[in-house]
Enzyme design. Structure first.
Site, PDB file in Angstrom:
ATOM      1  CD  GLN A  55      -2.225   5.115 -10.489  1.00  0.00           C
ATOM      2  OE1 GLN A  55      -2.351   4.387  -9.519  1.00  0.00           O
ATOM      3  NE2 GLN A  55      -1.089   5.710 -10.808  1.00  0.00           N
ATOM      4  CB  CYS A  74      -0.446   5.589  -6.455  1.00  0.00           C
ATOM      5  SG  CYS A  74       1.108   6.208  -5.792  1.00  0.00           S
ATOM      6  CG  ASP A 115      -3.099  -1.555  -6.909  1.00  0.00           C
ATOM      7  OD1 ASP A 115      -3.009  -0.513  -7.586  1.00  0.00           O
ATOM      8  OD2 ASP A 115      -2.147  -2.346  -6.756  1.00  0.00           O
TER       9      ASP A 115
END
Length: 257
Positions: A107, A113, A204
């Site tokens: 990211q 997110c 993540d």
């Protein structure tokens, strides 16, 4: 929300870059239907609140569960755990080996997110349902199939069509939903939990690689993921800013969004 991590200030991430896509939790419910459909997610797939991981509460979640999106607060404890994992990760450790079938991206866009979480969820479960060949999801996954996580992040950042779709979906609720200002700090973050090749993975985009949380199966994924969620809750201290969302069958229109 979901700041991009800064190696020089591990417990206080730097402000995200100017280009932003809002992933504010308050916007997730109203934006999601329009955005998901415009990107190509089939109508038979929906998202459902998980009210708890006790057996009676899990029985309320439509099955099969394809993925889980977890919203959690970014705290000093969670940042410490993230950095410790990065420093101690051993790619040769059998328990840390990531299946080559896992699709993962970094990211690099601030406040994205929620978008990254949905990408991780859809990319790793698309074999469970049909995605239209001419949809944004199909084109994006085809274009990034052989890319590295960093290259996928750059490709996403340069994709104006996603930003246009997101803006269009957001405009339909802008008049009734308060949108946070670009500099507003809301230290919340989304991650995806998925089942790939017998492993339970935490995806993540702020981390360098997927995190494998042991073995799982299609039948036990929801329960096994609950044990991972509890670790996040413990790292969150006294915070109540948690929300777990299951991605699965829309159950005849009973999906929360």
């Amino acid at each position: 929300p979901c700041p991009v991590p800064s190696p020089s200030r591990p417990t206080r991430p730097r402000p995200p870059p100017p280009r932003r896509r809002t992933s504010n939790p308050d916007l997730t419910r109203p934006i999601a239907p329009n955005l998901r459909r415009s990107l190509g997610l089939p109508t038979e797939i929906g998202f459902h609140d998980i009210f708890g991981f006790e057996p009676d509460l899990l029985a309320m979640v439509p099955q099969p569960t394809h993925a889980i999106l977890l919203l959690f607060p970014i705290t000093e404890a969670s940042e410490k755990a993230r950095l410790e994992h990065a420093s101690t990760r051993n790619d040769d450790d059998a328990a840390s080996v990531v299946s080559p079938s896992v699709w993962f991206t970094r990211q690099t866009i601030g406040n994205a997110c929620g978008t990254i979480g949905v990408l991780h969820a859809v990319a790793n479960t698309q074999h469970e349902y049909s995605i239209a060949d001419d949809s944004w999801f199909a084109r994006f996954f085809a274009a990034t199939r052989t890319m590295t996580p960093a290259e996928r992040a750059a490709h996403l950042e340069a994709d104006d069509s996603l930003e246009a779709a997101h803006a269009g979906a957001a405009s339909s609720v802008a008049s009734s939903t308060a949108v946070p200002t670009p500099d507003e700090e809301v230290d919340l973050h989304f991650v995806a939990l998925v089942h790939v090749d017998g492993g339970l993975y935490e995806l993540d985009g702020r981390k360098e690689a997927p995190v494998r949380h042991g073995d799982t199966s299609a039948e036990s994924f929801l329960l096994d993921a609950g044990a991972v969620v509890k670790k996040f809750v413990q790292a969150g201290g006294d915070s109540l800013s948690f929300n777990a969302i299951a991605m699965g069958p829309s159950a005849g229109g009973d999906a929360m969004f």
